[in-house]
Design an enzyme around this catalytic site. Structure first.
Site, PDB file in Angstrom:
ATOM      1  N   HIS A   8       0.822  -1.213   0.000  1.00  0.00           N
ATOM      2  CA  HIS A   8       0.000   0.000   0.000  1.00  0.00           C
ATOM      3  C   HIS A   8       0.858   1.266   0.000  1.00  0.00           C
ATOM      4  O   HIS A   8       2.036   1.251   0.365  1.00  0.00           O
ATOM      5  CB  HIS A   8      -0.951   0.012   1.203  1.00  0.00           C
ATOM      6  CG  HIS A   8      -0.235   0.083   2.526  1.00  0.00           C
ATOM      7  ND1 HIS A   8       0.311   1.247   3.023  1.00  0.00           N
ATOM      8  CD2 HIS A   8       0.020  -0.880   3.432  1.00  0.00           C
ATOM      9  CE1 HIS A   8       0.871   1.001   4.192  1.00  0.00           C
ATOM     10  NE2 HIS A   8       0.714  -0.292   4.463  1.00  0.00           N
ATOM     11  N   GLU A  77      -2.406  -6.953   8.114  1.00  0.00           N
ATOM     12  CA  GLU A  77      -1.068  -6.777   8.685  1.00  0.00           C
ATOM     13  C   GLU A  77      -0.966  -7.439  10.057  1.00  0.00           C
ATOM     14  O   GLU A  77      -1.979  -7.673  10.726  1.00  0.00           O
ATOM     15  CB  GLU A  77      -0.740  -5.282   8.805  1.00  0.00           C
ATOM     16  CG  GLU A  77       0.637  -4.941   9.359  1.00  0.00           C
ATOM     17  CD  GLU A  77       1.829  -5.499   8.583  1.00  0.00           C
ATOM     18  OE1 GLU A  77       1.937  -6.745   8.440  1.00  0.00           O
ATOM     19  OE2 GLU A  77       2.674  -4.702   8.153  1.00  0.00           O
TER      20      GLU A  77
END
Length: 190
Positions: A8, A77
């Site tokens: 990202h 994550e």
């Protein structure tokens, strides 16, 4: 199989080095520009399957790329638990010699637990019998996924540095899993 990993774009915490697991931060203006640049690098590519972490920063990066995608919870994550929002220097101020890869995070996840999630993602790809896959996600998870893809212990992910808005490629050479490209801000290989 050829797996493309797209980390990202920048968030406030990725810029400052704060551990960002469960906190759902948006992309910064720079992160949005990075996501658009990543989309340009992916233009013209085709994929059999595109998956994204459920985090807003990964989803925004995937949306900028313009490919239809599915959210996969296993791509989220690492959960930093009590160390969420802290930098490594701040954690080591509390726990000298702390090492994420060996010590994990109190109230969060261990690297091995994330490794099990990554194994599930890789198994899903094998079962789907896909050739070209694009994943949108995060630094620690992708580092661990890469270690597992290569047949290494999850903690070996510590060997792979991964910057925001970069592309990495995993594939095969002589029928063995390899890293084809890592942490690249350049065009994809063919």
């Amino acid at each position: 199989m050829h797996i493309f990993l797209a980390r990202h774009g920048e968030t406030r915490w990725s810029r400052s080095g704060q551990h960002t697991g469960t906190t759902d931060l948006p992309l910064t203006e720079e992160g949005k520009r990075q996501a658009e640049a990543l989309a340009r690098r992916l233009a013209g590519e085709t994929f059999d399957l595109v998956l994204s972490s459920p985090a807003a920063r990964a989803v925004a990066t995937a949306e900028a790329a313009g490919f239809p995608f599915e959210v996969d919870e296993d791509l989220r994550e690492l959960d930093y638990g009590e160390y969420e929002g802290l930098t490594t220097v701040q954690v080591r101020g509390r726990v000298p010699y702390w090492d994420l890869w060996g010590d994990g995070c109190p109230g969060g996840e261990t690297v091995a637990e994330v490794g099990a999630r990554c194994d599930a993602v890789l198994q899903r790809l094998v079962e789907a019998a896909v050739t070209r896959v694009l994943l949108f996600g995060h630094s620690h998870t992708f580092r661990i996924l890469t270690a597992r893809y290569l047949g290494l212990d999850a903690a070996m992910g510590r060997l792979f540095k991964l910057d925001t808005a970069t592309l990495s490629e995993l594939g095969e050479y002589h029928a063995r899993p390899v890293v084809l490209r890592w942490n690249s801000a350049e065009h994809l290989s063919t």
